[in-house]
Design a protein around this motif. Sequence first.
Motif, PDB file in Angstrom:
ATOM      1  N   HIS A  79       0.950  -1.357  -0.072  1.00 54.42           N
ATOM      2  CA  HIS A  79       0.148  -0.011  -0.092  1.00 54.42           C
ATOM      3  C   HIS A  79       0.853   1.198   0.079  1.00 54.42           C
ATOM      4  CE1 HIS A  79      -3.636  -1.939   0.781  1.00 54.42           C
ATOM      5  NE2 HIS A  79      -3.090  -2.853   1.252  1.00 54.42           N
ATOM      6  N   PHE A  80       0.784   2.168  -0.792  1.00 52.87           N
ATOM      7  CA  PHE A  80       1.240   3.465  -0.991  1.00 52.87           C
ATOM      8  C   PHE A  80       0.389   4.676  -0.832  1.00 52.87           C
ATOM      9  CE2 PHE A  80       5.104   1.140  -2.030  1.00 52.87           C
ATOM     10  CZ  PHE A  80       4.569   0.009  -2.776  1.00 52.87           C
ATOM     11  N   ARG A  81       0.679   5.614  -0.265  1.00 47.76           N
ATOM     12  CA  ARG A  81      -0.032   6.883  -0.205  1.00 47.76           C
ATOM     13  C   ARG A  81       0.600   7.922  -0.362  1.00 47.76           C
ATOM     14  NH1 ARG A  81      -1.085  10.467   3.760  1.00 47.76           N
ATOM     15  NH2 ARG A  81       0.002   9.349   5.370  1.00 47.76           N
ATOM     16  N   SER A  83       0.847  12.271  -0.474  1.00 51.47           N
ATOM     17  CA  SER A  83      -0.004  13.425   0.021  1.00 51.47           C
ATOM     18  C   SER A  83       0.488  14.947  -0.711  1.00 51.47           C
ATOM     19  CB  SER A  83       0.420  13.783   1.470  1.00 51.47           C
ATOM     20  OG  SER A  83      -0.254  14.955   1.973  1.00 51.47           O
ATOM     21  N   ASP A  88       4.838  17.366   2.711  1.00 49.13           N
ATOM     22  CA  ASP A  88       4.909  15.926   2.086  1.00 49.13           C
ATOM     23  C   ASP A  88       5.430  15.789   0.761  1.00 49.13           C
ATOM     24  OD1 ASP A  88       4.212  14.802   4.530  1.00 49.13           O
ATOM     25  OD2 ASP A  88       2.127  14.779   3.886  1.00 49.13           O
ATOM     26  N   VAL A  92       6.599   9.398   0.131  1.00 46.87           N
ATOM     27  CA  VAL A  92       5.620   8.250  -0.204  1.00 46.87           C
ATOM     28  C   VAL A  92       5.487   7.575   1.160  1.00 46.87           C
ATOM     29  CG1 VAL A  92       7.562   6.778  -0.583  1.00 46.87           C
ATOM     30  CG2 VAL A  92       4.921   6.308  -1.212  1.00 46.87           C
ATOM     31  N   TYR A  93       4.219   7.440   1.739  1.00 40.71           N
ATOM     32  CA  TYR A  93       3.878   6.617   2.667  1.00 40.71           C
ATOM     33  C   TYR A  93       3.517   5.247   2.183  1.00 40.71           C
ATOM     34  CZ  TYR A  93       3.657  11.090   5.256  1.00 40.71           C
ATOM     35  OH  TYR A  93       4.251  12.264   5.737  1.00 40.71           O
ATOM     36  N   CYS A  94       4.209   3.992   3.068  1.00 32.91           N
ATOM     37  CA  CYS A  94       4.104   2.669   2.563  1.00 32.91           C
ATOM     38  C   CYS A  94       3.658   1.973   3.912  1.00 32.91           C
ATOM     39  CB  CYS A  94       5.469   2.131   2.233  1.00 32.91           C
ATOM     40  SG  CYS A  94       6.240   3.370   1.009  1.00 32.91           S
ATOM     41  N   SER A  95       2.789   0.870   3.529  1.00 35.88           N
ATOM     42  CA  SER A  95       2.482  -0.006   4.681  1.00 35.88           C
ATOM     43  C   SER A  95       2.575  -1.516   3.972  1.00 35.88           C
ATOM     44  CB  SER A  95       1.142   0.354   5.155  1.00 35.88           C
ATOM     45  OG  SER A  95       0.291   0.143   4.270  1.00 35.88           O
ATOM     46  N   SER A  98      -3.122  -3.394   4.605  1.00 31.99           N
ATOM     47  CA  SER A  98      -3.946  -2.429   4.343  1.00 31.99           C
ATOM     48  C   SER A  98      -4.527  -2.028   5.882  1.00 31.99           C
ATOM     49  CB  SER A  98      -5.206  -3.337   3.851  1.00 31.99           C
ATOM     50  OG  SER A  98      -6.440  -2.128   3.832  1.00 31.99           O
ATOM     51  N   GLU A 102       1.961   3.018   8.559  1.00 29.83           N
ATOM     52  CA  GLU A 102       2.796   3.496   7.573  1.00 29.83           C
ATOM     53  C   GLU A 102       4.052   4.108   7.953  1.00 29.83           C
ATOM     54  OE1 GLU A 102      -0.647   5.602   5.042  1.00 29.83           O
ATOM     55  OE2 GLU A 102       0.168   6.756   6.454  1.00 29.83           O
ATOM     56  N   CYS A 104       7.170   6.476   6.274  1.00 32.94           N
ATOM     57  CA  CYS A 104       7.576   7.387   5.319  1.00 32.94           C
ATOM     58  C   CYS A 104       8.598   7.311   5.012  1.00 32.94           C
ATOM     59  CB  CYS A 104       7.288   8.618   6.236  1.00 32.94           C
ATOM     60  SG  CYS A 104       7.713  10.374   5.074  1.00 32.94           S
TER      61      CYS A 104
END
Length: 154
Positions: A79-81, A83, A88, A92-95, A98, A102, A104
């Motif tokens: 999962h990548f987010r 902002s 930001d 990229v914020y990764c986990s 789900s 996260e 960073c």
Amino acid sequence: MIPGHTKFICDSFFGHIKKTYRNQKVNTVDDIEDIVNNSSKGNEGLRYNGGIGWKWFDFQNFFSKNNFINLPHITKYHHFRFSNLSEDLGKVYCSKNSGGVEICHKLLRDDNNFNINEKLDILDVMHISEERKKYLYQKIRQHIEDPYKDVYYL
């Protein structure tokens, strides 16, 4: 979902194309366009017309000149987010899961010199080489039905 078992909507559209293609004779680019258009309501064939209406952006140059860093261990994240907040920029914020924790990662080395409004360079259209034309004539033309052999492979 576990890697390799994703549910991406584009996959289903390609699946429809594959089903339709399987039962058709294909001799020309027009035939391929018809297959794409008839495969489902969501598919529409877009023809390449000598570069008219197409733009190829030079992402390689953009990423190299702005000193982006590769994301370490990218395959362990699912999962990548991103902002759009100014603090930001380049992150990229990764986990791994789900809703998971996260982590960073900063992907931009020097965000002070990064211009968010910079336009990407457009690459020139490369026309088919004589070597490629020769290959198509020698190796592919033989698989085309007679009335269509010289339509695209002269």
